[in-house]
Structure formats: C-alpha cells, structure tokens
Write a protein that holds these residues in place. Structure first.
Motif, short mmCIF file in Angstrom:
data_model
loop_
_atom_site.label_atom_id
_atom_site.label_comp_id
_atom_site.label_asym_id
_atom_site.label_seq_id
_atom_site.Cartn_x
_atom_site.Cartn_y
_atom_site.Cartn_z
N UNK A 57 0.87 -1.16 0.00
CA UNK A 57 0.00 0.00 0.00
C UNK A 57 0.92 1.22 0.00
N UNK A 58 1.24 1.69 -1.19
CA UNK A 58 2.16 2.81 -1.36
C UNK A 58 1.34 4.10 -1.41
N UNK A 59 1.39 4.88 -0.33
CA UNK A 59 0.64 6.13 -0.28
C UNK A 59 1.40 7.12 0.60
N UNK A 60 1.40 8.36 0.17
CA UNK A 60 2.03 9.43 0.94
C UNK A 60 1.14 10.67 0.81
N UNK A 61 0.64 11.15 1.91
CA UNK A 61 -0.32 12.25 1.86
C UNK A 61 0.36 13.55 1.43
N UNK A 62 -0.33 14.30 0.58
CA UNK A 62 0.12 15.63 0.19
C UNK A 62 -1.04 16.60 0.38
N UNK A 63 -0.78 17.69 1.09
CA UNK A 63 -1.81 18.70 1.30
C UNK A 63 -2.18 19.35 -0.03
N UNK A 64 -3.32 19.98 -0.06
CA UNK A 64 -3.88 20.55 -1.29
C UNK A 64 -2.86 21.45 -2.01
N UNK A 65 -2.21 22.33 -1.27
CA UNK A 65 -1.29 23.29 -1.88
C UNK A 65 0.02 22.64 -2.33
N UNK A 66 0.27 21.41 -1.91
CA UNK A 66 1.50 20.71 -2.30
C UNK A 66 1.28 19.78 -3.50
N UNK A 67 0.12 19.89 -4.13
CA UNK A 67 -0.20 19.11 -5.33
C UNK A 67 -0.23 20.06 -6.52
N UNK A 68 0.37 19.66 -7.63
CA UNK A 68 0.41 20.49 -8.82
C UNK A 68 -1.00 20.92 -9.23
N UNK A 69 -1.16 22.19 -9.59
CA UNK A 69 -2.46 22.69 -10.02
C UNK A 69 -2.97 21.91 -11.23
N UNK A 70 -2.04 21.46 -12.06
CA UNK A 70 -2.42 20.68 -13.24
C UNK A 70 -3.13 19.39 -12.89
N UNK A 71 -2.80 18.82 -11.73
CA UNK A 71 -3.45 17.58 -11.31
C UNK A 71 -4.91 17.82 -10.98
#
Length: 229
Positions: A57-71
């Motif tokens: 189970x490969x998962x690493x949380x990223x907060x909203x602002x740490x995710x590319x806007x393109x995503x």
C-alpha cells in the motif's frame, strides 16, 4: 403483536439514530483528519497476497497546496467538469447512466468527484444498488460538511493509481520519479487518463486508447476556466 411491533420499531429508530450519529461524526472527523486507509486498499492488499505478491500500500499524503495545479485541473477535466458548481451529483450524467444500465446487466455509474470520494473513503469496492445508495448518502454528507477544496484534496490522496499505488504523490514518484508538486500538465493528464482502469493501464507505457484519453483530457484542461477552490 402490537407490543412486539412497537419494540421492533424502537430498535429500528435506535439503529437509525446511531447510524446517522456515527456516520455524521465520521464525516466531520475526516474533514480535519486525513483518512489513514480505505477498504479498497485493504482489499487490494489481500488480492496481491493471494496472487503471491508482497503486501503493498504505497501512499504518501500531500496537502492541497502541495499538489500540482495541473493535477486538480486534469481531474476536473476528465472526471467532473461541473465539480465546483454541482452539489455532489451531475443529474445529466446520472440520466445517461440509467439509460445505459437499462440496456446492460453491468451497473454503470455517472459519478462525480464527490461521489467517487465518498465511495473510496467510506465504502467497500464493488457495484450494487445498495452501495450506490450509501454512496449517495455519504456524498450528501461530505458536500454539507466538507469544502470542495477538501473533497479534491482527499480524492487525489486516496484514489487508486496503479497496483498498490494510491494518491498523487505515490503515482508521481512511481511513474515520473518526482514530487506531486512538480508534475507537468502532460504528466498530470497521463496519470488521470488511467483512473478508469489503473491496474490495466499505464501512464508511462500507454496504449493508443490511453494516449488518446490523455490528449482529450489536455484538450479539456485548456477549455476549463479558472478553478476557484
């Protein structure tokens, strides 16, 4: 008989009150606490073990602002172009799904991003009318208690993006060896293009069909106006 009927009705009312109280608390909790795991992750883990593979189970949380806007833009372009305007349901898409379901034994959904988030976080995998009913219930709850920003954040952190891969950060690292914040628009569209079948399709070794999906998603990304989260 009347006494038994009253007793049964009391149990039914108690069950409904407890169910509503627990589920509302659960949804409010996840407004502030990141979901640690989902039923799908657990199910897939056991499926891997049954196939002789390692538990993954490969998962690493990223907060909203740490995710590319393109995503975020790619997800809206591909999955739910009325996401910021709808209240959890796209009734036009639902009508089309009902029409298709009337002609096929396979249950086809007209799911918004909110519905997919409700399903992924709170429910078990599979397709049935019972689960669709619970999905609608939890969709209403997250639309009431979460913001659209929170729904998108959770969605992009728990959705299955490959064999044992969950969320945009794990996908970014596995497929493109970079952080989720650094993904290009083309890479975001490539990842989103495999959402319907992440165990069969690959963003880095795409079939002609998946490549065409990526092209259409990028085209829709350009057409979208500003996304005001």
């Amino acid at each position: 008989m009347k006494g038994i009927g009253k007793l049964i009705w009391r149990f039914v009312k108690l069950f409904l009150i407890l169910f509503i109280a627990i589920t509302v608390f659960w949804v409010i909790l996840y407004r502030f606490v990141n979901p640690p795991i989902t039923w799908l992750m657990i199910t897939r883990g056991f499926e891997r073990k049954a196939d002789g593979k390692e538990w993954k189970i490969d998962k690493q949380w990223r907060d909203f602002d740490d995710i590319a806007d393109g995503m975020k833009r790619a997800a809206v372009a591909a999955e739910d172009q009325t996401f910021l305007e709808n209240h959890g349901f796209d009734f036009h898409a639902i009508e089309k799904a009902i029409e298709k379901n009337s002609k096929s034994r396979k249950l086809i959904g007209g799911s918004t991003i909110s519905q997919q988030t409700a399903k992924n976080v709170f429910l078990w995998p599979g397709r049935s009318w019972v689960r669709k009913g619970f999905e609608a219930y939890f969709t209403l709850l997250i639309e009431v208690f979460w913001s659209k920003r929170r729904i998108m954040e959770v969605y992009l952190n728990v959705i299955e993006m490959g064999d044992g891969i969950y969320g945009v950060q794990a996908a970014a690292q596995n497929y493109f060896h970079k952080d989720a914040f650094d993904l290009t628009r083309a890479q975001c569209a490539a990842i989103v293009s495999i959402f319907p079948s992440p165990l069969k399709w690959s963003p880095t070794n795409p079939s002609d069909y998946v490549r065409h999906r990526q092209y259409l998603i990028m085209k829709n990304m350009r057409r979208l106006g500003p996304l005001d989260f």
